[in-house]
Design an enzyme around this catalytic site. Structure first.
Site, PDB file in Angstrom:
ATOM      1  N   LYS A 127      49.062 -23.078   2.654  1.00 46.22           N
ATOM      2  CA  LYS A 127      48.061 -23.596   3.602  1.00 46.22           C
ATOM      3  C   LYS A 127      46.941 -22.596   3.919  1.00 46.22           C
ATOM      4  CE  LYS A 127      50.677 -27.093   6.094  1.00 46.22           C
ATOM      5  NZ  LYS A 127      51.082 -27.607   7.399  1.00 46.22           N
ATOM      6  N   ASP A 179      46.840 -31.674  10.733  1.00 49.23           N
ATOM      7  CA  ASP A 179      48.099 -31.467  11.473  1.00 49.23           C
ATOM      8  C   ASP A 179      47.901 -31.584  12.990  1.00 49.23           C
ATOM      9  OD1 ASP A 179      49.935 -31.125   9.407  1.00 49.23           O
ATOM     10  OD2 ASP A 179      49.537 -28.973   9.233  1.00 49.23           O
ATOM     11  N   GLY A 195      54.043 -20.181  15.372  1.00 50.21           N
ATOM     12  CA  GLY A 195      53.936 -20.226  13.912  1.00 50.21           C
ATOM     13  C   GLY A 195      52.815 -21.190  13.491  1.00 50.21           C
TER      14      GLY A 195
HETATM   15  P1  NAP Z   1      56.883 -21.166  11.266  1.00 52.88           P
HETATM   16  O1  NAP Z   1      55.443 -20.904  11.019  1.00 52.88           O
HETATM   17  O2  NAP Z   1      57.914 -20.489  10.449  1.00 52.88           O
HETATM   18  O3  NAP Z   1      57.181 -20.829  12.829  1.00 52.88           O
HETATM   19  C1  NAP Z   1      58.486 -20.916  13.354  1.00 52.88           C
HETATM   20  C2  NAP Z   1      58.448 -20.688  14.863  1.00 52.88           C
HETATM   21  O4  NAP Z   1      59.770 -20.869  15.387  1.00 52.88           O
HETATM   22  C3  NAP Z   1      58.018 -19.263  15.244  1.00 52.88           C
HETATM   23  O5  NAP Z   1      57.336 -19.314  16.462  1.00 52.88           O
HETATM   24  C4  NAP Z   1      59.384 -18.561  15.389  1.00 52.88           C
HETATM   25  O6  NAP Z   1      59.343 -17.439  16.252  1.00 52.88           O
HETATM   26  C5  NAP Z   1      60.186 -19.663  16.045  1.00 52.88           C
HETATM   27  N1  NAP Z   1      61.629 -19.477  15.843  1.00 52.88           N
HETATM   28  C6  NAP Z   1      62.334 -19.746  14.726  1.00 52.88           C
HETATM   29  N2  NAP Z   1      63.636 -19.463  14.913  1.00 52.88           N
HETATM   30  C7  NAP Z   1      63.762 -19.003  16.188  1.00 52.88           C
HETATM   31  C8  NAP Z   1      64.842 -18.550  16.979  1.00 52.88           C
HETATM   32  N3  NAP Z   1      66.106 -18.530  16.500  1.00 52.88           N
HETATM   33  N4  NAP Z   1      64.606 -18.164  18.241  1.00 52.88           N
HETATM   34  C9  NAP Z   1      63.344 -18.198  18.756  1.00 52.88           C
HETATM   35  N5  NAP Z   1      62.255 -18.607  18.050  1.00 52.88           N
HETATM   36  C10 NAP Z   1      62.468 -19.012  16.781  1.00 52.88           C
HETATM   37  O7  NAP Z   1      57.216 -22.708  11.144  1.00 52.88           O
HETATM   38  P2  NAP Z   1      56.240 -23.977  11.424  1.00 52.88           P
HETATM   39  O8  NAP Z   1      55.570 -24.346  10.173  1.00 52.88           O
HETATM   40  O9  NAP Z   1      55.427 -23.694  12.627  1.00 52.88           O
HETATM   41  O10 NAP Z   1      57.337 -25.114  11.720  1.00 52.88           O
HETATM   42  C11 NAP Z   1      58.097 -25.125  12.908  1.00 52.88           C
HETATM   43  C12 NAP Z   1      58.803 -26.480  13.034  1.00 52.88           C
HETATM   44  O11 NAP Z   1      57.821 -27.490  13.172  1.00 52.88           O
HETATM   45  C13 NAP Z   1      59.619 -26.861  11.791  1.00 52.88           C
HETATM   46  O12 NAP Z   1      60.763 -27.535  12.214  1.00 52.88           O
HETATM   47  C14 NAP Z   1      58.707 -27.819  11.032  1.00 52.88           C
HETATM   48  O13 NAP Z   1      59.429 -28.764  10.264  1.00 52.88           O
HETATM   49  C15 NAP Z   1      58.013 -28.509  12.186  1.00 52.88           C
HETATM   50  N6  NAP Z   1      56.682 -29.045  11.817  1.00 52.88           N
HETATM   51  C16 NAP Z   1      56.494 -30.374  11.950  1.00 52.88           C
HETATM   52  C17 NAP Z   1      55.262 -30.922  11.623  1.00 52.88           C
HETATM   53  C18 NAP Z   1      55.057 -32.414  11.782  1.00 52.88           C
HETATM   54  O14 NAP Z   1      54.161 -32.979  11.137  1.00 52.88           O
HETATM   55  N7  NAP Z   1      55.835 -33.067  12.624  1.00 52.88           N
HETATM   56  C19 NAP Z   1      54.225 -30.107  11.156  1.00 52.88           C
HETATM   57  C20 NAP Z   1      54.445 -28.713  11.048  1.00 52.88           C
HETATM   58  C21 NAP Z   1      55.697 -28.196  11.377  1.00 52.88           C
HETATM   59  P3  NAP Z   1      59.001 -15.971  15.658  1.00 52.88           P
HETATM   60  O15 NAP Z   1      57.507 -15.926  15.534  1.00 52.88           O
HETATM   61  O16 NAP Z   1      59.532 -15.042  16.685  1.00 52.88           O
HETATM   62  O17 NAP Z   1      59.692 -15.866  14.335  1.00 52.88           O
END
Ligand code: NAP
Length: 286
Positions: free
Chosen positions: A71, A107, A133
């Site tokens: 992305k 998004d 994230g």
């Molecule tokens: P990402 O960039 O990897 O970010 C993950 C986030 O979750 C970070 O803020 C991370 O914190 C936090 N995190 C993960 N494990 C954790 C834990 N054990 N304790 C505390 N914080 C934790 O992922 P993303 O792309 O943003 O996606 C996040 C979620 O959103 C996923 O489930 C994805 O499927 C969903 N999503 C959905 C859509 C939709 O269209 N509905 C679109 C995008 C994403 P740190 O920074 O501290 O690691």
């Protein structure tokens, strides 16, 4: 499906792309609108990205979606990027037009549309965002652009919430922005909407929640952008407290619909029954 010489190919590129729901959503829309188009997924490794884009140009692929990990990297290979995607610093939709690859991001708009469709107004609201994230960036920046009053970003890694808060306050001077550690959530109960943008509670860790939602008033709207499971434990807990909830499936479907609006021009009347899409995706997800 009736594929012939004239069928247009649309696709998703990412790595990994296994179990993506995008083909089901897009092909459903193509089918019910009698569009001679087909949507597929291609696993593209980072070192092949430029070559793949050059090939798409040669083949005249008119549009595609982009997912993790491309992305951000893809932006350097595109001919132009629209203002919103520039603001978000990421592209999830590309349109090939007049020999040029144009980048967009649907998004954040997909998330905001899911609020609007549920009758929730955003203007002047105080929002608590959990996570910093990629998903959080898209949601936070679009909410800021949509006229919220205040955004508080909480993240486990505080440096990342600080950076995102800094980006937003730099670009949107009229919005109050705060950041903190995720563990400090109990300081921030005076909010209208809470959005979980962390991956806490995502399959297979479906028993986990990012924070205890019971400390918020039951007038607080609770959203989760996770769509697997369709209703996270976080949302189930909020529902038990009679809070209004919105799940990530709405955002996922809306961002796909908005991609199609970019590919086929905003004015094209594309018939879509979101409940029908949710119905069949339910079987793919649960
Ligand atoms: P990402 O960039 O990897 O970010 C993950 C986030 O979750 C970070 O803020 C991370 O914190 C936090 N995190 C993960 N494990 C954790 C834990 N054990 N304790 C505390 N914080 C934790 O992922 P993303 O792309 O943003 O996606 C996040 C979620 O959103 C996923 O489930 C994805 O499927 C969903 N999503 C959905 C859509 C939709 O269209 N509905 C679109 C995008 C994403 P740190 O920074 O501290 O690691």
């Amino acid at each position: 499906m009736n594929i012939n010489w004239n069928t247009e190919l649309y696709c998703l590129i990412g790595d990994p792309i296994e179990k993506s729901l995008s083909p089901e959503i897009h092909n459903y829309i193509f089918n019910i609108n009698n569009m001679n188009c087909n949507y597929m997924c291609f696993n593209v490794e980072d070192n092949n990205l430029k070559q793949v884009l050059d090939t798409f140009k040669i083949l005249g692929i008119k549009g595609f979606n982009v997912t993790i990990p491309h992305k951000i990297h893809i932006m350097k290979y595109l001919d132009d990027i629209d203002e919103e995607a520039k603001l978000l610093g990421a592209v999830n939709t590309v349109k090939y037009v007049n020999g040029k690859l144009m980048g967009y991001n649907t998004d954040g708009a997909g998330f905001v549309k899911s609020l609007v469709d549920s009758g929730i107004s955003i203007k002047g609201k105080k929002i608590l965002i959990l996570g910093a994230g990629g998903g959080s960036h898209a949601v936070s920046v679009k909410l800021a652009q949509s006229g919220v009053k205040k955004i508080i970003i909480l993240n486990r890694t505080i440096e990342k919430s600080k950076q995102l808060a800094y980006n937003i306050s730099n670009k949107f001077k009229n919005i109050a922005v705060e950041y903190d550690d995720l563990k400090s959530f109990s300081k921030y109960t005076d909010v209208d909407i809470v959005v979980n943008c962390t991956s806490i509670g995502m399959y297979p860790d479906t028993d986990e929640v990012p924070i205890d939602i019971s400390i918020f008033s039951n007038k607080t709207v609770v959203c989760d952008i996770i769509y697997k499971p369709i209703k996270t434990k976080f949302l189930k807990n909020a529902e038990k407290k009679n809070m209004k909830i919105i799940g990530g499936m709405d955002m996922l479907i809306n961002q796909a619909i908005l991609s199609q609006k970019i590919w086929f021009s905003v004015d094209k009347n594309i018939a879509i029954n979101i409940d029908e899409i949710k119905g069949f995706l339910h079987y793919s997800v649960e």
